[in-house]
Design a protein around this motif. Structure first.
Motif, PDB file in Angstrom:
ATOM      1  N   VAL A   1      25.016  56.525  33.693  1.00 20.21           N
ATOM      2  CA  VAL A   1      25.830  55.404  32.794  1.00 20.21           C
ATOM      3  C   VAL A   1      25.568  55.609  31.566  1.00 20.21           C
ATOM      4  O   VAL A   1      24.087  55.427  31.284  1.00 20.21           O
ATOM      5  N   GLU A   2      26.376  55.397  30.535  1.00 14.59           N
ATOM      6  CA  GLU A   2      26.036  55.292  28.931  1.00 14.59           C
ATOM      7  C   GLU A   2      26.311  54.068  28.707  1.00 14.59           C
ATOM      8  O   GLU A   2      27.659  53.743  28.248  1.00 14.59           O
ATOM      9  N   VAL A   3      25.464  53.112  28.718  1.00 14.82           N
ATOM     10  CA  VAL A   3      25.748  51.524  28.822  1.00 14.82           C
ATOM     11  C   VAL A   3      26.218  51.215  27.500  1.00 14.82           C
ATOM     12  O   VAL A   3      27.109  50.543  27.289  1.00 14.82           O
ATOM     13  N   VAL A   4      25.761  51.899  26.490  1.00 13.05           N
ATOM     14  CA  VAL A   4      25.998  51.556  25.001  1.00 13.05           C
ATOM     15  C   VAL A   4      27.516  51.875  24.730  1.00 13.05           C
ATOM     16  O   VAL A   4      28.390  51.245  24.117  1.00 13.05           O
ATOM     17  N   LYS A   5      28.115  52.977  25.278  1.00 14.27           N
ATOM     18  CA  LYS A   5      29.430  53.614  25.105  1.00 14.27           C
ATOM     19  C   LYS A   5      30.333  52.912  26.264  1.00 14.27           C
ATOM     20  O   LYS A   5      31.592  52.475  25.672  1.00 14.27           O
ATOM     21  N   GLU A   6      29.947  52.615  27.322  1.00 18.61           N
ATOM     22  CA  GLU A   6      30.912  52.165  28.408  1.00 18.61           C
ATOM     23  C   GLU A   6      30.919  50.682  29.012  1.00 18.61           C
ATOM     24  O   GLU A   6      31.564  50.302  29.714  1.00 18.61           O
ATOM     25  N   GLY A   7      29.722  50.191  28.387  1.00 16.19           N
ATOM     26  CA  GLY A   7      29.216  48.834  29.096  1.00 16.19           C
ATOM     27  C   GLY A   7      30.030  47.782  28.966  1.00 16.19           C
ATOM     28  O   GLY A   7      29.831  46.855  29.808  1.00 16.19           O
ATOM     29  N   ARG A   8      31.142  47.460  27.944  1.00 17.81           N
ATOM     30  CA  ARG A   8      31.735  46.518  28.082  1.00 17.81           C
ATOM     31  C   ARG A   8      32.596  46.404  29.267  1.00 17.81           C
ATOM     32  O   ARG A   8      33.240  45.178  29.558  1.00 17.81           O
ATOM     33  N   ALA A   9      32.780  47.516  30.042  1.00 17.55           N
ATOM     34  CA  ALA A   9      33.806  47.299  31.069  1.00 17.55           C
ATOM     35  C   ALA A   9      33.021  47.063  32.552  1.00 17.55           C
ATOM     36  O   ALA A   9      33.814  47.173  33.458  1.00 17.55           O
ATOM     37  N   TYR A  10      31.641  46.856  32.534  1.00 23.07           N
ATOM     38  CA  TYR A  10      31.004  46.870  33.639  1.00 23.07           C
ATOM     39  C   TYR A  10      30.321  45.441  34.084  1.00 23.07           C
ATOM     40  O   TYR A  10      30.444  44.474  33.220  1.00 23.07           O
ATOM     41  N   TYR A  11      30.048  45.417  35.283  1.00 21.73           N
ATOM     42  CA  TYR A  11      29.130  44.275  35.799  1.00 21.73           C
ATOM     43  C   TYR A  11      27.962  44.490  35.959  1.00 21.73           C
ATOM     44  O   TYR A  11      27.598  45.636  36.004  1.00 21.73           O
ATOM     45  N   TYR A  12      26.987  43.468  35.784  1.00 20.09           N
ATOM     46  CA  TYR A  12      25.750  44.147  35.993  1.00 20.09           C
ATOM     47  C   TYR A  12      24.628  42.990  36.946  1.00 20.09           C
ATOM     48  O   TYR A  12      25.200  42.018  37.118  1.00 20.09           O
ATOM     49  N   LEU A  13      23.684  43.596  37.779  1.00 17.29           N
ATOM     50  CA  LEU A  13      22.792  42.984  38.442  1.00 17.29           C
ATOM     51  C   LEU A  13      21.482  43.664  38.549  1.00 17.29           C
ATOM     52  O   LEU A  13      21.285  44.813  38.372  1.00 17.29           O
ATOM     53  N   ALA A  14      20.425  42.521  38.598  1.00 12.13           N
ATOM     54  CA  ALA A  14      19.305  42.896  38.662  1.00 12.13           C
ATOM     55  C   ALA A  14      18.771  43.752  39.984  1.00 12.13           C
ATOM     56  O   ALA A  14      19.466  43.428  40.957  1.00 12.13           O
ATOM     57  N   THR A  15      18.175  44.678  39.902  1.00  8.60           N
ATOM     58  CA  THR A  15      17.470  45.153  40.917  1.00  8.60           C
ATOM     59  C   THR A  15      16.622  44.837  41.558  1.00  8.60           C
ATOM     60  O   THR A  15      15.852  43.717  41.048  1.00  8.60           O
ATOM     61  N   LYS A  16      15.951  45.145  42.565  1.00 11.16           N
ATOM     62  CA  LYS A  16      14.623  44.481  43.346  1.00 11.16           C
ATOM     63  C   LYS A  16      13.544  44.605  42.493  1.00 11.16           C
ATOM     64  O   LYS A  16      12.632  43.627  41.953  1.00 11.16           O
ATOM     65  N   LYS A  17      13.530  45.747  41.981  1.00 12.98           N
ATOM     66  CA  LYS A  17      12.312  46.333  40.793  1.00 12.98           C
ATOM     67  C   LYS A  17      12.412  45.262  39.433  1.00 12.98           C
ATOM     68  O   LYS A  17      11.506  44.669  39.086  1.00 12.98           O
ATOM     69  N   GLY A  18      13.489  44.991  39.146  1.00 12.45           N
ATOM     70  CA  GLY A  18      13.991  44.221  38.049  1.00 12.45           C
ATOM     71  C   GLY A  18      13.480  42.849  38.585  1.00 12.45           C
ATOM     72  O   GLY A  18      12.769  42.213  37.557  1.00 12.45           O
ATOM     73  N   LEU A  19      13.851  42.333  39.455  1.00 17.90           N
ATOM     74  CA  LEU A  19      13.479  40.792  39.907  1.00 17.90           C
ATOM     75  C   LEU A  19      12.059  40.604  40.156  1.00 17.90           C
ATOM     76  O   LEU A  19      11.482  39.541  39.748  1.00 17.90           O
ATOM     77  N   MET A  20      11.210  41.739  40.425  1.00 21.97           N
ATOM     78  CA  MET A  20      10.021  41.576  40.772  1.00 21.97           C
ATOM     79  C   MET A  20       9.276  41.600  39.454  1.00 21.97           C
ATOM     80  O   MET A  20       8.197  40.658  39.206  1.00 21.97           O
ATOM     81  N   GLU A  21       9.591  42.392  38.647  1.00 20.31           N
ATOM     82  CA  GLU A  21       8.987  42.357  36.945  1.00 20.31           C
ATOM     83  C   GLU A  21       9.533  41.207  36.351  1.00 20.31           C
ATOM     84  O   GLU A  21       8.408  40.382  35.754  1.00 20.31           O
ATOM     85  N   HIS A  22      10.790  40.611  36.619  1.00 19.18           N
ATOM     86  CA  HIS A  22      11.055  39.339  35.854  1.00 19.18           C
ATOM     87  C   HIS A  22      10.190  38.336  36.339  1.00 19.18           C
ATOM     88  O   HIS A  22       9.911  37.286  35.635  1.00 19.18           O
ATOM     89  N   ASN A  23       9.969  38.043  37.630  1.00 15.35           N
ATOM     90  CA  ASN A  23       9.195  37.049  38.187  1.00 15.35           C
ATOM     91  C   ASN A  23       7.644  36.880  38.257  1.00 15.35           C
ATOM     92  O   ASN A  23       7.115  36.034  38.234  1.00 15.35           O
ATOM     93  N   THR A  24       7.089  38.062  37.514  1.00 14.77           N
ATOM     94  CA  THR A  24       5.774  38.326  37.507  1.00 14.77           C
ATOM     95  C   THR A  24       5.673  37.723  36.026  1.00 14.77           C
ATOM     96  O   THR A  24       4.285  37.847  35.563  1.00 14.77           O
ATOM     97  N   MET A  25       6.491  37.387  35.204  1.00 18.35           N
ATOM     98  CA  MET A  25       6.176  37.117  33.652  1.00 18.35           C
ATOM     99  C   MET A  25       5.963  35.640  33.498  1.00 18.35           C
ATOM    100  O   MET A  25       6.169  34.892  34.205  1.00 18.35           O
TER     101      MET A  25
END
Length: 83
Positions: free
Chosen positions: A59-83
């Protein structure tokens, strides 16, 4: 994880459309798209065409991202919660 990324990840524990993120965070579109692109490239978020339809192709988020939905991945949640 930058402060911007952390703030954005706070909103991605549940599937959210681009419009919600823009309104909630109050950021300019370009800024939001760039932060989303960075998180996507590091596999901290996933992109969806619909709330229950993940995109598995690159996905090219900068070009197409206005049309999408987003969700944190498990990896993202783990990194976010260790901050």
């Amino acid at each position: 994880m930058s402060e911007e990324e952390y703030e954005l990840m706070d909103e991605l524990y549940f599937v959210q459309p681009f419009s919600y993120l823009k309104e909630t965070l109050g950021w300019e579109e370009e800024r939001l798209l760039l932060v989303l692109q960075g998180l996507y490239e590091r596999e901290l978020i996933k992109c969806l065409k619909e709330p229950d339809r993940e995109i598995f192709d690159e996905v090219e988020v900068v070009k197409e991202g206005r049309a999408y939905y987003y969700l944190a991945t498990k990896k993202g949640l783990m990194e976010h919660n260790t901050m």
